[in-house]
Design an enzyme around this catalytic site. Sequence first.
Site, short mmCIF file in Angstrom:
data_model
loop_
_atom_site.label_atom_id
_atom_site.label_comp_id
_atom_site.label_asym_id
_atom_site.label_seq_id
_atom_site.Cartn_x
_atom_site.Cartn_y
_atom_site.Cartn_z
N ARG A 56 0.66 -1.32 -0.10
CA ARG A 56 0.55 0.29 0.06
C ARG A 56 1.13 1.59 -0.18
O ARG A 56 0.02 2.44 -0.44
CB ARG A 56 -1.18 0.03 1.34
CG ARG A 56 -1.62 1.51 1.63
CD ARG A 56 -2.63 0.65 1.84
NE ARG A 56 -3.16 -0.24 3.40
CZ ARG A 56 -2.33 0.62 4.22
NH1 ARG A 56 -2.38 1.85 4.27
NH2 ARG A 56 -2.28 -0.27 5.40
N TYR A 114 -14.72 18.08 -15.33
CA TYR A 114 -14.96 16.13 -14.91
C TYR A 114 -16.35 16.36 -14.62
O TYR A 114 -16.11 16.57 -13.07
CB TYR A 114 -14.57 15.43 -14.94
CG TYR A 114 -14.14 14.09 -15.20
CD1 TYR A 114 -14.54 13.71 -17.09
CD2 TYR A 114 -14.53 13.26 -14.11
CE1 TYR A 114 -14.94 11.96 -16.43
CE2 TYR A 114 -14.88 12.23 -13.77
CZ TYR A 114 -14.81 11.14 -15.22
OH TYR A 114 -15.11 10.21 -15.75
N ASP A 188 -5.71 19.07 -14.21
CA ASP A 188 -5.67 17.68 -14.77
C ASP A 188 -5.93 18.09 -16.00
O ASP A 188 -6.34 18.50 -17.27
CB ASP A 188 -7.93 17.68 -14.69
CG ASP A 188 -7.80 16.53 -15.49
OD1 ASP A 188 -7.41 15.35 -16.25
OD2 ASP A 188 -9.15 15.76 -15.16
N LYS A 213 -6.82 7.23 -19.16
CA LYS A 213 -7.52 7.39 -20.55
C LYS A 213 -5.94 7.69 -21.75
O LYS A 213 -5.86 6.12 -21.85
CB LYS A 213 -8.39 9.14 -20.13
CG LYS A 213 -8.87 8.93 -19.41
CD LYS A 213 -10.00 8.29 -19.13
CE LYS A 213 -11.53 8.07 -18.45
NZ LYS A 213 -11.48 9.61 -17.80
#
Length: 396
Positions: A56, A114, A188, A213
């Site tokens: 983690r 978004y 972003d 993406k």
Amino acid sequence: MEKLHFDSICVHDLNETLTTKPHQLPIYATSSFDFVNLEQGEEIFTGRQNGHVYGRYGNPTIDAVANKIAALETYGSELEGLGLMTSSGMSAISTLMMGLLQSGDSILAQGNLYGGTTELFIKILMPLGIGVKLMDLNDLDLVETTLKSDATIKMIYFETPSNPTLDCIDIENMVALAKKYHKITCADNTFATPYLQQPLILGVDYVIHSTTKYLNGHGNSITGAIVGTDPVGMKRVWTALKLVGTNCNPFDAWLTYMGMKTLPLRMDKQCANATALANFLSKSDKVLKVNYLSLDTHRHHHLACKQMKNFGAMMSFELHGGLEAGRKFMNSLKLCSLAPTLGDVDTLILHPATMSHINVAKSIREQNGITDGLIRVSVGIEAIEDLIQDMERGLS
Ligand SMILES: *Cc1c(COP(=O)(O)O)cnc(C)c1O
């Protein structure tokens, strides 16, 4: 060691010797890492020695992807990028906010973010006491007045180009205002990727990505990334990642890593295809309007020329005949897939009014140029002739 019994051989790794270096990045599917002795464990746990501890907190496969994205975001500059991978683009955004903001702080952002980002701000961050102010970030007077009058604003968060009308934010202007009022900036950079646009080099503090993406490019994993240059801030973000558990998994990181190898090739072809398709659509009498940044009819064409190396592969267009025309068009395409994602090697189309923006009120949609007849295209790497033929089928 003495000869082991059957059960112990089943459990233990007998192949301790390292082989020659693997040619491709291995997938480290392990939740923890062994220490040779207690002293090494202590050195690594306290950060005096490099090494991994627990999955983690970090993992070699995941770190390889994060470091590559950081190198690309700062490529060509003296900046030292620090990168982190997260379980999704959304978790990159939420982890960043949890690392850097506290109750009582506010975020200033544009209205046409978004959809998931706006929802995160309103449904999750606001109830936690983090304020959100949405406005047209190209209205610099309004932005400056707001920064001057609202001391709770700690971060300016923006997306450029944005979805689905490809509006842009002037990064240099935004950075200048943020520096003047000592605000953190975050961009972003999902639509442009570092191949076309490098916000950190223009002075932005943090870049986030939905690496799902373009960086992955093949639509086979959900991952996100955060890149910054301030070690203190990035340590806080890493602490949030580690404690909230928004870490990426090694397999998805590896898929992203493999996809990134062809980023420039894909992007070059996708931009060329998008330019050709935008020219084709602009000439059709069935098309009312095309939103693509190469066209000088787009209101941010000059801004894109200033801060991007090419115009990207996202576009949208509006048909005469509204919703009904859009429905007929999309249902008659054979090559393009109707899918709610973007950035893949194959061409994807989406109808914002009934898909990505269905939860946004019609009046607000229209304010942001998202009319019922608007169709969004994420242009792929197919032969342009085949794409145009498919679009011609739709138009006729
Ligand atoms: C998809 C997307 C996100 C969210 O990313 P996920 O990987 O789906 O969590 C954030 N910003 C932009 C611009 C996106 O396109």
